[in-house]
Scaffold this motif. Structure first.
Motif: not given
Length: 152
Positions: A109-119, A125-130
């Motif tokens: 996992c990277t922050q980007d690919n996990l954000t894509n999975m969450l989307g 995606r605008n409600n994802i906090v790193i």
């Protein structure tokens, strides 16, 4: 209800759900397919679950978790940070033996690919906090981990 997907009780007031029994496990359940009523969970804390699934399984699990969360529910994910680990390996800070022993997972996992999975899983995606500084309640991360919070 607040749940944590882990074999250890980390979040004190959360129900501990895991795929097999253990001394700190309250409920045994398939972590890829939680059978809680839709919108019945307020928070899910998932400790190194996504990185232990294959990418297709991880996407389906995230969709399932999203269905279980209430309309204002939050999903907190802790995973190994593959970008950090790759740099550490290339830079000579960790060897292949350590990487294979501790960090070799079916889904890196990277922050980007996990954000894509969450989307894809139904999260905005605008409600994802790193989390760079500080952490959600009870989530103590190591230097090679990252935490994301997805809000519905």
């Amino acid at each position: 209800m607040k749940i944590q997907l882990s074999d250890k009780r980390i979040i004190k007031d959360a129900v501990t759900v895991f795929s097999h029994p253990g001394p700190e496990v309250d409920i045994v359940m398939d972590l890829k397919n939680l059978t809680f009523r839709p919108e019945s969970i307020t928070e899910i804390y998932a400790f190194h679950i996504v990185d232990h699934l294959f990418p297709e399984e991880a996407e389906e699990a995230i969709k399932n978790w999203s269905r279980c969360l209430s309309s204002k529910g939050e999903l907190h994910l802790m995973n190994d940070d593959f970008e950090y680990l790759a740099r550490a390996y290339v830079g000579g800070d960790i060897g292949i033996e350590l990487f294979n022993d501790i960090h070799n997972h079916p889904c890196q996992c990277t922050q980007d690919n996990l954000t894509n999975m969450l989307g894809k899983g139904g999260f905005d995606r605008n409600n994802i906090v790193i989390w760079y500084g500080g952490n959600p309640e009870g989530m103590e991360k190591k230097h090679y981990e990252f935490i994301l919070t997805a809000k519905k």
